[in-house]
Design a protein around this motif. Structure first.
Motif, short mmCIF file in Angstrom:
data_model
loop_
_atom_site.label_atom_id
_atom_site.label_comp_id
_atom_site.label_asym_id
_atom_site.label_seq_id
_atom_site.Cartn_x
_atom_site.Cartn_y
_atom_site.Cartn_z
N ALA A 2 5.82 9.96 6.99
CA ALA A 2 5.96 8.39 6.20
C ALA A 2 7.47 7.41 6.97
CB ALA A 2 6.93 9.35 4.63
N GLU A 3 7.76 8.06 7.47
CA GLU A 3 9.09 7.11 7.66
C GLU A 3 8.67 7.19 9.10
OE1 GLU A 3 12.05 5.73 9.36
OE2 GLU A 3 11.86 6.73 7.43
N LYS A 63 2.00 5.71 4.11
CA LYS A 63 3.02 6.17 4.03
C LYS A 63 2.91 6.34 2.67
CE LYS A 63 6.09 3.05 2.83
NZ LYS A 63 6.93 1.63 2.57
N ASN A 64 3.31 6.05 1.05
CA ASN A 64 3.36 6.34 0.03
C ASN A 64 2.64 7.79 -0.07
OD1 ASN A 64 4.57 3.94 -0.01
ND2 ASN A 64 2.96 2.61 -1.03
N VAL A 114 5.07 5.91 9.79
CA VAL A 114 4.18 5.00 10.05
C VAL A 114 5.93 3.90 8.79
CG1 VAL A 114 2.31 4.18 7.64
CG2 VAL A 114 2.77 6.58 9.00
N ALA A 115 6.40 4.44 7.99
CA ALA A 115 7.63 2.99 7.95
C ALA A 115 8.32 2.37 8.53
CB ALA A 115 8.87 3.99 7.17
N GLU A 160 0.94 0.77 4.19
CA GLU A 160 1.17 1.38 3.44
C GLU A 160 1.18 2.75 2.13
OE1 GLU A 160 4.35 -0.01 2.08
OE2 GLU A 160 4.94 -1.50 3.84
N GLN A 198 4.42 10.34 1.25
CA GLN A 198 5.63 10.46 1.05
C GLN A 198 5.58 11.38 -0.60
OE1 GLN A 198 6.97 6.60 -0.16
NE2 GLN A 198 8.59 6.40 1.48
#
Length: 155
Positions: A138-139, A126-127, A141-142, A123, A130
């Motif tokens: 980021a996508e 990902k942040n 990892v999301a 998380e 971003q």
């Protein structure tokens, strides 16, 4: 204004000391860079135990070298010393909380052991992606996080 011999000697001494200190730091940087490059070369040649020694030497000489710590974790992982790799990356995420690669590597290593523990560093990665305006990573990892959540809901 006339210079006194004492003032001239003092000025020469100060300049000499300054140049000596500068030369020391340049030499240290060159030596550390050489050891680092050797570590990378050893890693690429799959000489992981020797690469580990090199990266540890770099860290001993330059404790704030986060890239050497990151690669030390990779080297430990290649030697199947997963717990040590995880500890190295955990330490790095504390030292450098915005190091997205450390969070990502930590999350991926934890994912192999325990999916629940992997969520927090993933998380964070990902942040960070971003905030660094890297929406593609980021996508990715999301998507991985969504897959983890789906697997967890099935169990």
């Amino acid at each position: 204004m006339t210079d006194t011999p004492q003032l001239t000697v003092f000025a020469i001494t100060v300049v000499g000391i300054g140049l000596t200190i500068l030369a020391f730091f340049i030499r240290e940087g060159v030596i550390t860079s050489s050891i680092y490059k050797k570590g990378v070369e050893l890693y690429q040649n799959k000489s992981y135990s020797e690469a580990e020694v090199a990266f540890r030497q770099v860290i001993a000489r330059h404790p704030s070298n986060d890239l050497a710590r990151l690669l030390l974790g990779d080297t430990l992982l290649q030697q199947e010393r997963v717990e040590e790799a995880i500890a190295t990356w955990q330490e790095l995420t504390i030292r450098a909380p915005k190091n997205v690669d450390a969070h990502l590597r930590l999350g991926m290593a934890l994912l192999k052991h325990n999916q629940l523990e992997a969520i927090a560093p993933l998380e964070t990665a990902k942040n960070l992606f971003q905030s660094q305006r890297n929406p593609q990573k980021a996508e990715i990892v999301a998507q991985l996080l969504r897959e983890i959540n789906q697997q967890q809901s099935l169990t």
